[in-house]
Each structure stands twice: as structure tokens, then as C-alpha cells.
Design a protein around this motif. Structure first.
Motif, PDB file in Angstrom:
ATOM      1  N   ALA A  67       0.631  -1.087   0.057  1.00 40.08           N
ATOM      2  CA  ALA A  67       0.024  -0.073   0.108  1.00 40.08           C
ATOM      3  C   ALA A  67       0.712   1.318   0.064  1.00 40.08           C
ATOM      4  CB  ALA A  67      -0.912   0.135   1.201  1.00 40.08           C
ATOM      5  N   GLY A  68       1.886   1.201   0.931  1.00 38.40           N
ATOM      6  CA  GLY A  68       2.775   2.460   0.766  1.00 38.40           C
ATOM      7  C   GLY A  68       3.419   2.620  -0.595  1.00 38.40           C
ATOM      8  N   GLY A  69       3.902   1.485  -1.150  1.00 43.51           N
ATOM      9  CA  GLY A  69       4.812   1.412  -2.505  1.00 43.51           C
ATOM     10  C   GLY A  69       3.563   1.938  -3.586  1.00 43.51           C
ATOM     11  N   TYR A  70       2.470   1.566  -3.505  1.00 42.23           N
ATOM     12  CA  TYR A  70       1.130   2.145  -4.312  1.00 42.23           C
ATOM     13  C   TYR A  70       1.272   3.633  -4.124  1.00 42.23           C
ATOM     14  CZ  TYR A  70      -3.165   3.269  -6.603  1.00 42.23           C
ATOM     15  OH  TYR A  70      -4.165   3.537  -7.380  1.00 42.23           O
ATOM     16  N   HIS A  97      13.566  17.261  -8.752  1.00 37.61           N
ATOM     17  CA  HIS A  97      14.755  16.729  -8.725  1.00 37.61           C
ATOM     18  C   HIS A  97      15.075  15.764  -7.563  1.00 37.61           C
ATOM     19  CE1 HIS A  97      18.954  16.242  -9.992  1.00 37.61           C
ATOM     20  NE2 HIS A  97      19.541  16.879  -8.994  1.00 37.61           N
ATOM     21  N   ILE A  98      15.711  14.563  -7.785  1.00 35.54           N
ATOM     22  CA  ILE A  98      16.124  13.924  -6.378  1.00 35.54           C
ATOM     23  C   ILE A  98      15.069  13.468  -5.626  1.00 35.54           C
ATOM     24  CG2 ILE A  98      17.062  13.694  -4.090  1.00 35.54           C
ATOM     25  CD1 ILE A  98      19.202  15.821  -5.110  1.00 35.54           C
ATOM     26  N   ILE A  99      13.702  14.096  -5.506  1.00 35.52           N
ATOM     27  CA  ILE A  99      12.626  13.522  -4.614  1.00 35.52           C
ATOM     28  C   ILE A  99      11.915  12.597  -5.496  1.00 35.52           C
ATOM     29  CG2 ILE A  99      10.506  14.254  -3.648  1.00 35.52           C
ATOM     30  CD1 ILE A  99      13.021  15.029  -2.139  1.00 35.52           C
ATOM     31  N   GLY A 100      11.667  12.922  -6.588  1.00 36.11           N
ATOM     32  CA  GLY A 100      11.128  12.072  -7.691  1.00 36.11           C
ATOM     33  C   GLY A 100      11.444  10.747  -7.812  1.00 36.11           C
ATOM     34  N   PRO A 101      12.776  10.693  -8.218  1.00 36.37           N
ATOM     35  CA  PRO A 101      13.473   9.409  -8.138  1.00 36.37           C
ATOM     36  C   PRO A 101      13.438   8.517  -6.914  1.00 36.37           C
ATOM     37  CG  PRO A 101      14.861  11.058  -9.436  1.00 36.37           C
ATOM     38  CD  PRO A 101      13.735  11.507  -8.505  1.00 36.37           C
ATOM     39  N   LEU A 102      13.535   9.518  -5.635  1.00 36.52           N
ATOM     40  CA  LEU A 102      13.248   8.627  -4.445  1.00 36.52           C
ATOM     41  C   LEU A 102      11.981   8.214  -4.205  1.00 36.52           C
ATOM     42  CD1 LEU A 102      15.376  11.048  -2.181  1.00 36.52           C
ATOM     43  CD2 LEU A 102      16.117   8.627  -2.809  1.00 36.52           C
ATOM     44  N   PHE A 103      11.021   8.812  -4.548  1.00 34.19           N
ATOM     45  CA  PHE A 103       9.516   8.072  -4.742  1.00 34.19           C
ATOM     46  C   PHE A 103       9.354   6.848  -5.381  1.00 34.19           C
ATOM     47  CE2 PHE A 103       8.354  11.896  -2.250  1.00 34.19           C
ATOM     48  CZ  PHE A 103       6.918  11.412  -1.741  1.00 34.19           C
ATOM     49  N   LEU A 104      10.159   6.887  -6.482  1.00 31.70           N
ATOM     50  CA  LEU A 104      10.069   5.615  -7.441  1.00 31.70           C
ATOM     51  C   LEU A 104      10.786   4.689  -6.813  1.00 31.70           C
ATOM     52  CD1 LEU A 104       8.818   5.018 -10.016  1.00 31.70           C
ATOM     53  CD2 LEU A 104      10.791   5.834 -11.359  1.00 31.70           C
ATOM     54  N   LEU A 105      11.959   4.949  -6.459  1.00 31.27           N
ATOM     55  CA  LEU A 105      12.838   3.844  -5.784  1.00 31.27           C
ATOM     56  C   LEU A 105      12.185   3.424  -4.460  1.00 31.27           C
ATOM     57  CD1 LEU A 105      15.605   2.469  -5.076  1.00 31.27           C
ATOM     58  CD2 LEU A 105      16.241   4.285  -3.975  1.00 31.27           C
ATOM     59  N   GLN A 106      11.413   4.128  -3.653  1.00 33.17           N
ATOM     60  CA  GLN A 106      10.798   3.512  -2.495  1.00 33.17           C
ATOM     61  C   GLN A 106       9.667   2.659  -2.934  1.00 33.17           C
ATOM     62  OE1 GLN A 106       7.539   3.965  -1.061  1.00 33.17           O
ATOM     63  NE2 GLN A 106       7.936   3.111   0.947  1.00 33.17           N
ATOM     64  N   GLY A 130       9.105   1.037  -5.727  1.00 26.72           N
ATOM     65  CA  GLY A 130       9.983  -0.166  -6.249  1.00 26.72           C
ATOM     66  C   GLY A 130      10.254  -1.278  -5.062  1.00 26.72           C
ATOM     67  N   ALA A 131      11.150  -0.760  -4.181  1.00 25.75           N
ATOM     68  CA  ALA A 131      11.467  -1.461  -2.986  1.00 25.75           C
ATOM     69  C   ALA A 131      10.650  -2.008  -2.125  1.00 25.75           C
ATOM     70  CB  ALA A 131      12.420  -0.455  -2.201  1.00 25.75           C
ATOM     71  N   SER A 132       9.348  -1.252  -1.818  1.00 26.86           N
ATOM     72  CA  SER A 132       8.082  -1.873  -1.140  1.00 26.86           C
ATOM     73  C   SER A 132       7.533  -2.930  -2.005  1.00 26.86           C
ATOM     74  CB  SER A 132       7.165  -0.415  -1.064  1.00 26.86           C
ATOM     75  OG  SER A 132       7.757   0.548  -0.046  1.00 26.86           O
ATOM     76  N   PHE A 133       7.120  -2.571  -3.195  1.00 27.34           N
ATOM     77  CA  PHE A 133       6.705  -3.906  -3.882  1.00 27.34           C
ATOM     78  C   PHE A 133       7.576  -5.207  -3.824  1.00 27.34           C
ATOM     79  CE2 PHE A 133       4.422  -0.476  -6.579  1.00 27.34           C
ATOM     80  CZ  PHE A 133       3.193  -0.519  -5.811  1.00 27.34           C
ATOM     81  N   ALA A 134       8.752  -4.845  -3.878  1.00 24.49           N
ATOM     82  CA  ALA A 134       9.768  -6.175  -4.127  1.00 24.49           C
ATOM     83  C   ALA A 134       9.623  -6.810  -2.823  1.00 24.49           C
ATOM     84  CB  ALA A 134      11.067  -5.716  -4.536  1.00 24.49           C
ATOM     85  N   TYR A 162       4.423   9.751  -7.484  1.00 27.40           N
ATOM     86  CA  TYR A 162       5.452   9.961  -8.340  1.00 27.40           C
ATOM     87  C   TYR A 162       4.720  10.347  -9.794  1.00 27.40           C
ATOM     88  CZ  TYR A 162       8.969   9.072 -11.772  1.00 27.40           C
ATOM     89  OH  TYR A 162       9.880   9.107 -12.747  1.00 27.40           O
ATOM     90  N   VAL A 163       3.711   9.427 -10.192  1.00 23.11           N
ATOM     91  CA  VAL A 163       3.185   9.701 -11.588  1.00 23.11           C
ATOM     92  C   VAL A 163       2.520  11.102 -11.528  1.00 23.11           C
ATOM     93  CG1 VAL A 163       1.228   8.726 -12.847  1.00 23.11           C
ATOM     94  CG2 VAL A 163       2.919   7.382 -12.086  1.00 23.11           C
ATOM     95  N   ASP A 164       1.781  11.475 -10.399  1.00 23.20           N
ATOM     96  CA  ASP A 164       1.031  12.590 -10.386  1.00 23.20           C
ATOM     97  C   ASP A 164       1.780  13.762 -10.523  1.00 23.20           C
ATOM     98  OD1 ASP A 164      -1.441  11.200 -10.494  1.00 23.20           O
ATOM     99  OD2 ASP A 164      -1.542  11.138  -8.391  1.00 23.20           O
ATOM    100  N   GLU A 165       2.685  13.955  -9.643  1.00 22.56           N
ATOM    101  CA  GLU A 165       3.461  15.214  -9.775  1.00 22.56           C
ATOM    102  C   GLU A 165       4.979  15.095  -9.342  1.00 22.56           C
ATOM    103  OE1 GLU A 165       2.053  19.019  -8.224  1.00 22.56           O
ATOM    104  OE2 GLU A 165       0.115  18.407  -8.072  1.00 22.56           O
ATOM    105  N   TYR A 166       5.225  14.202  -8.513  1.00 23.64           N
ATOM    106  CA  TYR A 166       6.558  14.245  -7.812  1.00 23.64           C
ATOM    107  C   TYR A 166       7.616  13.919  -8.867  1.00 23.64           C
ATOM    108  CZ  TYR A 166       4.720  15.039  -3.475  1.00 23.64           C
ATOM    109  OH  TYR A 166       3.913  15.457  -2.087  1.00 23.64           O
ATOM    110  N   ARG A 167       7.353  13.202  -9.866  1.00 26.09           N
ATOM    111  CA  ARG A 167       8.547  12.934 -10.964  1.00 26.09           C
ATOM    112  C   ARG A 167       9.043  13.972 -11.476  1.00 26.09           C
ATOM    113  NH1 ARG A 167       3.587  12.311 -13.992  1.00 26.09           N
ATOM    114  NH2 ARG A 167       3.475  13.563 -15.711  1.00 26.09           N
ATOM    115  N   PHE A 168       8.694  15.256 -11.661  1.00 24.56           N
ATOM    116  CA  PHE A 168       9.282  16.466 -11.871  1.00 24.56           C
ATOM    117  C   PHE A 168      10.320  17.080 -10.750  1.00 24.56           C
ATOM    118  CE2 PHE A 168       4.840  16.398 -14.096  1.00 24.56           C
ATOM    119  CZ  PHE A 168       5.518  16.162 -15.211  1.00 24.56           C
TER     120      PHE A 168
END
Length: 107
Positions: free
Chosen positions: A21-24, A38-47, A49-53, A30-36
Motif C-alpha cells: 500500500a505504501g509502495g502504491y 529533482h532527487i525527490i521524484g526518483p526517491l519516490f520511485l525507488l521507495q 519499487g523497494a516496497s513492492f519487491a 510519483y506519476v501525479d507530480e513528484y516525478r518533476f
């Protein structure tokens, strides 16, 4: 009936569900706004992915101590990032309130 035989799989499933749920939530943000951001967006994506794995690995069976520590670390890291973003900031990024919504014009 042995309580441990029921409790362990239940706790493992609940842990996997909350990690997923946290990963989702992080993936959606990330998809909505955070991808824009710098640094924060990729960290959201990393979190995310790590949560799902980790959620998938937890569901595979009794996890070793290292897997449990990794799951706790991802969760605590997300909570620490949330708290830091509302107080001192993270990489120059701050938010206000409890809703994860970046201020307009930042990024």
C-alpha cells in the motif's frame, strides 16, 4: 491449535499488504507530480519499487532477519522522509500539512 502457526502468516501478510500500500501511494504520487522534482521524484520511485519487491518476498514464506530488517528500513525511511519534508526539508523540498501535495511552482 498452535497460535504461532496462525499468527506468523497473518503478520507476514499484513506487513506485505502495508508495504504494498505504501509502495502504491508513492508510485501514484510519483506519476501525479513528484516525478518533476529533482532527487525527490526518483526517491519516490525507488521507495515504491523497494516496497513492492519486499512485499512480494515477504509473501513467499518465513522471511530471514535481513529481509525483515529491510522491510522495516524502507518503512522507517518513508516515515522519516515524510517527517523531514514537513519540518527541516529534504534536499531543499518542503511541504506543509498532512496531505502529500507539493507547493505550486516548486520543483
Amino acid at each position: 491449535m498452535n497460535t504461532h502457526r496462525l499468527l506468523a502468516p497473518t503478520l507476514r501478510s499484513a506487513s506485505a499488504a502495508t508495504l504494498a500500500a505504501g509502495g502504491y501511494i508513492h508510485a501514484q504520487l510519483y506519476v501525479d507530480e513528484y516525478r518533476f522534482f529533482h532527487i525527490i521524484g526518483p526517491l519516490f520511485l525507488l521507495q515504491a519499487g523497494a516496497s513492492f519487491a519486499l512485499a512480494a518476498l515477504l509473501l513467499m514464506g518465513t522471511p530471514p532477519l535481513l529481509l525483515r530488517a529491510a522491510a522495516a528500513g524502507v518503512t522507517l525511511g518513508a516515515l522519516a522522509g515524510f517527517a523531514a519534508s514537513r519540518t527541516v526539508g529534504v534536499f531543499g523540498f518542503t511541504e506543509h500539512g498532512l496531505q502529500p501535495e507539493p507547493p505550486l511552482g516548486s520543483g
